[in-house]
Design a protein around this motif. Structure first.
Motif, PDB file in Angstrom:
ATOM      1  N   MET A   1       0.832  -1.196   0.000  1.00 37.04           N
ATOM      2  CA  MET A   1       0.000   0.000   0.000  1.00 37.04           C
ATOM      3  C   MET A   1       0.872   1.253   0.000  1.00 37.04           C
ATOM      4  N   LEU A   2       2.011   1.186   0.665  1.00 34.44           N
ATOM      5  CA  LEU A   2       2.890   2.348   0.735  1.00 34.44           C
ATOM      6  C   LEU A   2       3.417   2.734  -0.640  1.00 34.44           C
ATOM      7  N   SER A   3       3.754   1.739  -1.468  1.00 29.27           N
ATOM      8  CA  SER A   3       4.249   2.051  -2.812  1.00 29.27           C
ATOM      9  C   SER A   3       3.160   2.702  -3.655  1.00 29.27           C
ATOM     10  N   PHE A   4       1.926   2.294  -3.461  1.00 21.86           N
ATOM     11  CA  PHE A   4       0.796   2.897  -4.176  1.00 21.86           C
ATOM     12  C   PHE A   4       0.627   4.362  -3.783  1.00 21.86           C
ATOM     13  N   ILE A   5       0.682   4.641  -2.491  1.00 22.57           N
ATOM     14  CA  ILE A   5       0.553   6.015  -2.010  1.00 22.57           C
ATOM     15  C   ILE A   5       1.717   6.861  -2.547  1.00 22.57           C
ATOM     16  N   LYS A   6       2.914   6.262  -2.579  1.00 21.87           N
ATOM     17  CA  LYS A   6       4.083   6.968  -3.096  1.00 21.87           C
ATOM     18  C   LYS A   6       3.898   7.292  -4.582  1.00 21.87           C
ATOM     19  N   LYS A   7       3.382   6.327  -5.348  1.00 22.60           N
ATOM     20  CA  LYS A   7       3.146   6.561  -6.773  1.00 22.60           C
ATOM     21  C   LYS A   7       2.078   7.630  -6.987  1.00 22.60           C
ATOM     22  N   LEU A   8       1.032   7.602  -6.156  1.00 20.63           N
ATOM     23  CA  LEU A   8       0.004   8.639  -6.257  1.00 20.63           C
ATOM     24  C   LEU A   8       0.589  10.017  -5.976  1.00 20.63           C
ATOM     25  N   PHE A   9       1.439  10.084  -4.971  1.00 19.80           N
ATOM     26  CA  PHE A   9       2.067  11.357  -4.627  1.00 19.80           C
ATOM     27  C   PHE A   9       2.936  11.866  -5.777  1.00 19.80           C
ATOM     28  N   TYR A  10       3.770  10.977  -6.334  1.00 21.43           N
ATOM     29  CA  TYR A  10       4.648  11.387  -7.422  1.00 21.43           C
ATOM     30  C   TYR A  10       3.865  11.758  -8.678  1.00 21.43           C
ATOM     31  N   SER A  11       2.808  11.017  -8.978  1.00 21.27           N
ATOM     32  CA  SER A  11       2.013  11.364 -10.157  1.00 21.27           C
ATOM     33  C   SER A  11       1.299  12.696  -9.948  1.00 21.27           C
ATOM     34  N   THR A  12       0.849  12.968  -8.725  1.00 14.47           N
ATOM     35  CA  THR A  12       0.219  14.257  -8.427  1.00 14.47           C
ATOM     36  C   THR A  12       1.241  15.382  -8.546  1.00 14.47           C
ATOM     37  N   LEU A  13       2.425  15.161  -8.025  1.00  8.70           N
ATOM     38  CA  LEU A  13       3.479  16.167  -8.122  1.00  8.70           C
ATOM     39  C   LEU A  13       3.833  16.444  -9.582  1.00  8.70           C
ATOM     40  N   LEU A  14       3.920  15.396 -10.389  1.00  9.21           N
ATOM     41  CA  LEU A  14       4.205  15.558 -11.808  1.00  9.21           C
ATOM     42  C   LEU A  14       3.083  16.322 -12.518  1.00  9.21           C
ATOM     43  N   MET A  15       1.831  16.019 -12.182  1.00 12.85           N
ATOM     44  CA  MET A  15       0.699  16.743 -12.776  1.00 12.85           C
ATOM     45  C   MET A  15       0.740  18.216 -12.399  1.00 12.85           C
ATOM     46  N   VAL A  16       1.099  18.508 -11.156  1.00 10.79           N
ATOM     47  CA  VAL A  16       1.175  19.904 -10.716  1.00 10.79           C
ATOM     48  C   VAL A  16       2.286  20.635 -11.468  1.00 10.79           C
TER      49      VAL A  16
ATOM     50  N   ILE B   1      -3.617   0.458 -11.547  1.00 13.54           N
ATOM     51  CA  ILE B   1      -3.405  -0.842 -12.181  1.00 13.54           C
ATOM     52  C   ILE B   1      -1.928  -1.223 -12.169  1.00 13.54           C
ATOM     53  N   SER B   2      -1.052  -0.295 -12.465  1.00 13.09           N
ATOM     54  CA  SER B   2       0.381  -0.627 -12.444  1.00 13.09           C
ATOM     55  C   SER B   2       0.849  -0.967 -11.036  1.00 13.09           C
ATOM     56  N   SER B   3       0.246  -0.355 -10.027  1.00 15.92           N
ATOM     57  CA  SER B   3       0.634  -0.645  -8.647  1.00 15.92           C
ATOM     58  C   SER B   3       0.209  -2.040  -8.222  1.00 15.92           C
ATOM     59  N   TRP B   4      -1.051  -2.410  -8.499  1.00 14.58           N
ATOM     60  CA  TRP B   4      -1.420  -3.739  -8.039  1.00 14.58           C
ATOM     61  C   TRP B   4      -0.888  -4.837  -8.925  1.00 14.58           C
ATOM     62  N   LEU B   5      -0.521  -4.537 -10.154  1.00 13.75           N
ATOM     63  CA  LEU B   5       0.141  -5.556 -10.977  1.00 13.75           C
ATOM     64  C   LEU B   5       1.531  -5.877 -10.440  1.00 13.75           C
ATOM     65  N   LYS B   6       2.177  -4.891  -9.843  1.00 20.52           N
ATOM     66  CA  LYS B   6       3.492  -5.140  -9.239  1.00 20.52           C
ATOM     67  C   LYS B   6       3.363  -5.806  -7.880  1.00 20.52           C
ATOM     68  N   GLU B   7       2.290  -5.511  -7.174  1.00 20.34           N
ATOM     69  CA  GLU B   7       2.146  -6.047  -5.827  1.00 20.34           C
ATOM     70  C   GLU B   7       1.541  -7.443  -5.801  1.00 20.34           C
ATOM     71  N   LEU B   8       0.655  -7.754  -6.724  1.00 16.77           N
ATOM     72  CA  LEU B   8      -0.034  -9.043  -6.687  1.00 16.77           C
ATOM     73  C   LEU B   8       0.895 -10.247  -6.843  1.00 16.77           C
ATOM     74  N   PRO B   9       1.895 -10.214  -7.711  1.00 15.49           N
ATOM     75  CA  PRO B   9       2.780 -11.391  -7.792  1.00 15.49           C
ATOM     76  C   PRO B   9       3.533 -11.675  -6.487  1.00 15.49           C
ATOM     77  N   SER B  10       3.718 -10.667  -5.645  1.00 19.95           N
ATOM     78  CA  SER B  10       4.420 -10.893  -4.392  1.00 19.95           C
ATOM     79  C   SER B  10       3.516 -11.521  -3.329  1.00 19.95           C
ATOM     80  N   LYS B  11       2.229 -11.471  -3.550  1.00 26.17           N
ATOM     81  CA  LYS B  11       1.305 -12.097  -2.605  1.00 26.17           C
ATOM     82  C   LYS B  11       1.163 -13.572  -2.964  1.00 26.17           C
TER      83      LYS B  11
END
Length: 128
Positions: free
Chosen positions: A1-16, A112-122
């Motif tokens: 979940m932390l990587s997802f929040i991090k990606k959301l933050f970075y994508s928001t920063l990039l959009m800004v 989608i990119s976040s859970w595709l990376k996380e699901l194989p580890s589960k």
């Protein structure tokens, strides 16, 4: 979940960063439209990510209920809220819908990119 929040933050920063100059040239005309569409899209992505992550180790029927049922419910809520905002003149329709589709596409890509990376580890246990 932390990587997802991090990606959301970075994508928001990039959009800004990328949207700063166009936003400043709009002279604050569409601040409400941008804010509402961004928040609706962000909440939608967070809920979608959460539903996939909590349902991955459940039985197939429950997994599909969470994922597809959640997707239909989220679409209905986004559509209903958008119609409410437009009908009551809280937002202008065209800029609101354009920004909503822009943010929605970006947030869906991050989700989608976040859970595709996380699901194989589960560990997924297949039931015979």
């Amino acid at each position: 979940m932390l990587s997802f929040i991090k990606k959301l933050f970075y994508s928001t920063l990039l959009m800004v960063i990328l949207g700063l100059f166009p936003y400043l040239s709009l002279e604050d005309k569409y601040t409400i439209e941008i804010t509402y569409s961004f928040l609706i899209s962000l909440i939608n992505a967070i809920i979608g990510y959460y539903l996939v992550i909590i349902s991955i180790n459940k039985a197939d029927k429950e997994f599909y209920t969470y994922v597809y049922g959640g997707m239909i419910a989220r679409m209905f809520v986004v559509f209903s809220f958008s119609v409410y905002l437009i009908k009551n003149n809280f937002v202008l329709m065209v800029p609101y819908m354009l920004f909503l589709m822009l943010f929605y596409t970006i947030h869906q890509w991050v989700e989608i990119s976040s859970w595709l990376k996380e699901l194989p580890s589960k560990k997924v246990q297949l039931k015979s």
